[in-house]
Design a protein around this motif. Structure first.
Motif, PDB file in Angstrom:
ATOM      1  N   THR A   6       5.505  -1.021   3.513  1.00  0.00           N
ATOM      2  CA  THR A   6       4.834  -0.521   1.953  1.00  0.00           C
ATOM      3  C   THR A   6       6.236  -0.137   1.907  1.00  0.00           C
ATOM      4  O   THR A   6       6.671   1.093   1.940  1.00  0.00           O
ATOM      5  CB  THR A   6       3.852  -0.433   2.150  1.00  0.00           C
ATOM      6  N   LEU A  20       2.920  -1.167  -3.446  1.00  0.00           N
ATOM      7  CA  LEU A  20       4.173  -2.704  -2.761  1.00  0.00           C
ATOM      8  C   LEU A  20       4.037  -2.669  -2.303  1.00  0.00           C
ATOM      9  O   LEU A  20       4.389  -2.233  -1.123  1.00  0.00           O
ATOM     10  CB  LEU A  20       5.311  -2.759  -3.848  1.00  0.00           C
ATOM     11  N   ASN A  21       3.381  -4.575  -1.639  1.00  0.00           N
ATOM     12  CA  ASN A  21       3.129  -4.595   0.090  1.00  0.00           C
ATOM     13  C   ASN A  21       4.073  -5.741   0.064  1.00  0.00           C
ATOM     14  O   ASN A  21       4.339  -6.107  -0.386  1.00  0.00           O
ATOM     15  CB  ASN A  21       1.854  -4.830   0.492  1.00  0.00           C
ATOM     16  N   VAL A  22       5.654  -4.853   0.496  1.00  0.00           N
ATOM     17  CA  VAL A  22       6.628  -5.900   0.771  1.00  0.00           C
ATOM     18  C   VAL A  22       6.706  -7.151   2.289  1.00  0.00           C
ATOM     19  O   VAL A  22       6.881  -7.762   2.092  1.00  0.00           O
ATOM     20  CB  VAL A  22       7.697  -5.135   1.641  1.00  0.00           C
ATOM     21  N   TRP A  23       5.437  -6.671   3.099  1.00  0.00           N
ATOM     22  CA  TRP A  23       5.798  -7.926   4.484  1.00  0.00           C
ATOM     23  C   TRP A  23       5.108  -7.160   5.508  1.00  0.00           C
ATOM     24  O   TRP A  23       4.432  -5.593   5.510  1.00  0.00           O
ATOM     25  CB  TRP A  23       7.135  -7.147   5.636  1.00  0.00           C
ATOM     26  N   THR A  31       5.058 -11.286   1.346  1.00  0.00           N
ATOM     27  CA  THR A  31       6.059 -10.636   1.077  1.00  0.00           C
ATOM     28  C   THR A  31       5.869 -10.460  -0.682  1.00  0.00           C
ATOM     29  O   THR A  31       5.331 -10.103  -1.140  1.00  0.00           O
ATOM     30  CB  THR A  31       7.348 -11.778   1.047  1.00  0.00           C
ATOM     31  N   ILE A  32       7.391  -9.881  -0.708  1.00  0.00           N
ATOM     32  CA  ILE A  32       7.636  -8.889  -1.779  1.00  0.00           C
ATOM     33  C   ILE A  32       7.018  -9.361  -2.834  1.00  0.00           C
ATOM     34  O   ILE A  32       6.651  -9.543  -4.428  1.00  0.00           O
ATOM     35  CB  ILE A  32       8.816  -7.400  -2.205  1.00  0.00           C
ATOM     36  N   ASP A  33       7.673 -10.795  -3.471  1.00  0.00           N
ATOM     37  CA  ASP A  33       7.330 -12.171  -4.269  1.00  0.00           C
ATOM     38  C   ASP A  33       6.119 -12.604  -4.665  1.00  0.00           C
ATOM     39  O   ASP A  33       5.447 -12.640  -5.985  1.00  0.00           O
ATOM     40  CB  ASP A  33       8.243 -13.742  -3.485  1.00  0.00           C
ATOM     41  N   GLU A  38       3.148 -10.501  -3.859  1.00  0.00           N
ATOM     42  CA  GLU A  38       2.926  -9.248  -4.542  1.00  0.00           C
ATOM     43  C   GLU A  38       3.009  -9.208  -6.523  1.00  0.00           C
ATOM     44  O   GLU A  38       2.596  -8.466  -6.814  1.00  0.00           O
ATOM     45  CB  GLU A  38       4.006  -7.466  -3.896  1.00  0.00           C
TER      46      GLU A  38
END
Length: 128
Positions: free
Chosen positions: A46, A67-70, A77-79, A81
């Protein structure tokens, strides 16, 4: 093993992150957290960028977003989010100059997706 390597790489990248002072009273702070739960065999990454404003000594007001990145449990994924409206985290911390062992804090959030304010929390911490 791959998960541990990814978490380690993220943690190493997080140590190079630092605050950016935009002005003497305005800073952009970012925290990156890599977490691996051994028993559950899950890993998360995050990022929490936060804008901090310090108008006077002892008072800091913040606004940030998590933001949850992975996430290896559902491959978030960040996309994905960024496809939803964010939840902004708001806070203020005050430490009186005469009582540096007292910290007063107020925190809440606002979710733009549901258009609702989160729980407002007032905290007083006394350290001795």
């Amino acid at each position: 093993m791959r998960t541990i390597v990814l978490a380690l790489a993220a943690a190493m990248a997080a140590t190079t992150a630092q605050a950016v002072d935009l002005t003497p009273s305005l800073a952009l702070n970012t925290e990156v957290v890599a977490e691996h739960k051994v028993d559950a065999e899950t890993s998360t990454l995050t990022a929490t960028p936060e804008l901090a404003f310090t108008p006077t000594t002892g008072l800091e007001m913040t606004a940030g977003i998590e933001l949850n990145v992975w996430d290896n449990t559902n491959k978030m994924t960040i996309d994905e989010e960024l496809d939803v409206k964010p939840e902004i985290l708001l806070g203020a911390t005050f430490v009186p100059a005469a009582m540096d062992n007292l910290e007063l804090e107020a925190a809440t959030s606002y979710n733009f997706e549901t258009e609702e304010r989160g729980e407002a929390t007032l905290t007083a911490t006394f350290n001795f």
